[in-house]
Design a protein around this motif. Structure first.
Motif, short mmCIF file in Angstrom:
data_model
loop_
_atom_site.label_atom_id
_atom_site.label_comp_id
_atom_site.label_asym_id
_atom_site.label_seq_id
_atom_site.Cartn_x
_atom_site.Cartn_y
_atom_site.Cartn_z
N UNK A 113 16.54 43.13 44.03
CA UNK A 113 15.58 42.10 43.63
C UNK A 113 15.90 41.48 42.28
N UNK A 114 17.02 41.86 41.71
CA UNK A 114 17.53 41.30 40.46
C UNK A 114 19.03 41.49 40.43
N UNK A 115 19.69 40.85 39.47
CA UNK A 115 21.14 40.96 39.39
C UNK A 115 21.69 40.11 38.27
N UNK A 116 22.94 39.72 38.43
CA UNK A 116 23.62 38.89 37.43
C UNK A 116 23.49 37.42 37.81
N UNK A 117 23.29 36.59 36.80
CA UNK A 117 23.27 35.15 36.96
C UNK A 117 24.59 34.56 36.44
N UNK A 118 24.93 33.41 36.93
CA UNK A 118 25.98 32.60 36.29
C UNK A 118 25.32 31.88 35.13
N UNK A 119 25.98 31.90 33.98
CA UNK A 119 25.54 31.11 32.83
C UNK A 119 26.18 29.74 33.01
N UNK A 120 25.36 28.71 33.13
CA UNK A 120 25.94 27.38 33.30
C UNK A 120 25.39 26.43 32.26
N UNK A 121 26.17 25.41 31.98
CA UNK A 121 25.79 24.35 31.06
C UNK A 121 24.73 23.49 31.73
N UNK A 122 23.60 23.32 31.09
CA UNK A 122 22.48 22.57 31.68
C UNK A 122 22.85 21.12 31.95
N UNK A 123 23.69 20.55 31.11
CA UNK A 123 24.06 19.14 31.27
C UNK A 123 25.12 18.90 32.33
N UNK A 124 26.14 19.76 32.36
CA UNK A 124 27.27 19.53 33.27
C UNK A 124 27.26 20.44 34.50
N UNK A 125 26.55 21.55 34.41
CA UNK A 125 26.56 22.53 35.49
C UNK A 125 27.77 23.44 35.47
N UNK A 126 28.67 23.25 34.50
CA UNK A 126 29.89 24.06 34.44
C UNK A 126 29.55 25.54 34.25
N UNK A 127 30.19 26.43 35.02
CA UNK A 127 29.98 27.86 34.83
C UNK A 127 30.72 28.33 33.58
N UNK A 128 30.06 29.19 32.79
CA UNK A 128 30.63 29.65 31.53
C UNK A 128 30.68 31.16 31.41
N UNK A 129 30.13 31.88 32.38
CA UNK A 129 30.12 33.33 32.32
C UNK A 129 29.05 33.91 33.21
N UNK A 130 28.79 35.19 33.02
CA UNK A 130 27.76 35.91 33.77
C UNK A 130 26.86 36.66 32.81
N UNK A 131 25.61 36.81 33.19
CA UNK A 131 24.67 37.60 32.40
C UNK A 131 23.54 38.04 33.32
N UNK A 132 23.08 39.24 33.12
CA UNK A 132 21.96 39.72 33.91
C UNK A 132 21.99 41.23 34.03
N UNK A 133 21.45 41.71 35.15
CA UNK A 133 21.20 43.13 35.31
C UNK A 133 22.03 43.74 36.42
N UNK A 134 22.49 44.96 36.17
CA UNK A 134 23.28 45.72 37.13
C UNK A 134 22.67 47.12 37.21
N UNK A 135 22.47 47.58 38.45
CA UNK A 135 21.99 48.95 38.65
C UNK A 135 22.58 49.44 39.97
N UNK A 136 23.78 49.98 39.88
CA UNK A 136 24.50 50.43 41.05
C UNK A 136 24.10 51.86 41.43
N UNK A 137 24.36 52.21 42.65
CA UNK A 137 24.12 53.56 43.12
C UNK A 137 24.84 54.55 42.20
N UNK A 138 24.14 55.60 41.81
CA UNK A 138 24.72 56.62 40.95
C UNK A 138 24.53 56.37 39.47
N UNK A 139 24.04 55.19 39.09
CA UNK A 139 23.80 54.91 37.68
C UNK A 139 22.44 55.50 37.28
N UNK A 140 22.31 55.84 36.01
CA UNK A 140 21.07 56.43 35.50
C UNK A 140 19.94 55.42 35.41
N UNK A 141 20.27 54.20 35.05
CA UNK A 141 19.25 53.16 34.83
C UNK A 141 19.90 51.79 34.82
#
Length: 176
Positions: A65-93
């Motif tokens: 229900x959550x994850x990583x987003x693409x960081x994009x430029x609001x004006x051009x839409x160009x992708x510039x990176x990723x940011x957000x949340x990761x919680x894979x199986x076996x991780x503590x939190x």
């Protein structure tokens, strides 16, 4: 056959938009993961592996229900990176993670994206006071975590590799 829809909210913050990853982001993602800077986040990776990262990202949203987003430029839409949340199986939190792709560093993009993601995660996903796992050699990411108000908590391991665990403040601590 069962079908489902995944809702990935769009988060706008100043000149940035945090949005769902899509197949159109493959070229930019593959370019980043082909370079040396990607070793801090599991690279280098080939194009096919990057396509699987896109699929895994969308799957993470579907499963958690959550994850990583693409960081994009609001004006051009160009992708510039990723940011957000990761919680894979076996991780503590859950983890707040970020990466800024080549040519977009040094402009405060990761800082602004992480602030927006962290606030959205606390308000909408119950992700408050999360950690960031940072490679011990990644001084830039450590400095960013510190600038975000995170504090070094301990040495750890993630996916069999040494890391530092940085704890982010809870939202009521950020507002204070």
């Amino acid at each position: 056959m069962t079908t489902f829809t995944v809702h990935i909210p769009e988060v706008k913050s100043g000149d940035l938009v945090l949005r769902a990853i899509c197949e159109d982001d493959l070229d930019a993602l593959a370019a980043f993961y082909a370079g040396a800077r990607s070793h801090f986040v599991g690279g280098p990776l080939g194009r096919a592996e990057c396509w699987r990262l896109i699929a895994a990202n969308l799957g993470h949203w579907a499963l958690r229900g959550y994850g990583m987003w693409v960081i994009s430029d609001r004006g051009t839409g160009d992708p510039m990176g990723l940011c957000g949340f990761i919680f894979r199986d076996g991780w503590d939190e859950p983890e707040l993670g970020w990466q800024v792709w080549d040519g977009h560093e040094g402009r405060g993009i990761a800082y602004r994206a992480a602030q927006a993601a962290r606030a959205h995660g606390a308000a909408n996903f119950g992700l408050d006071g999360v950690v960031s796992h940072i490679d011990p050699d990644n001084a830039r990411s450590q400095a960013l975590a510190h600038r975000l108000g995170a504090r070094f908590e301990r040495e750890g391991t993630l996916l069999g590799l040494a890391c530092q665990v940085w704890r982010h403040p809870k939202s009521d601590e950020v507002a204070a």
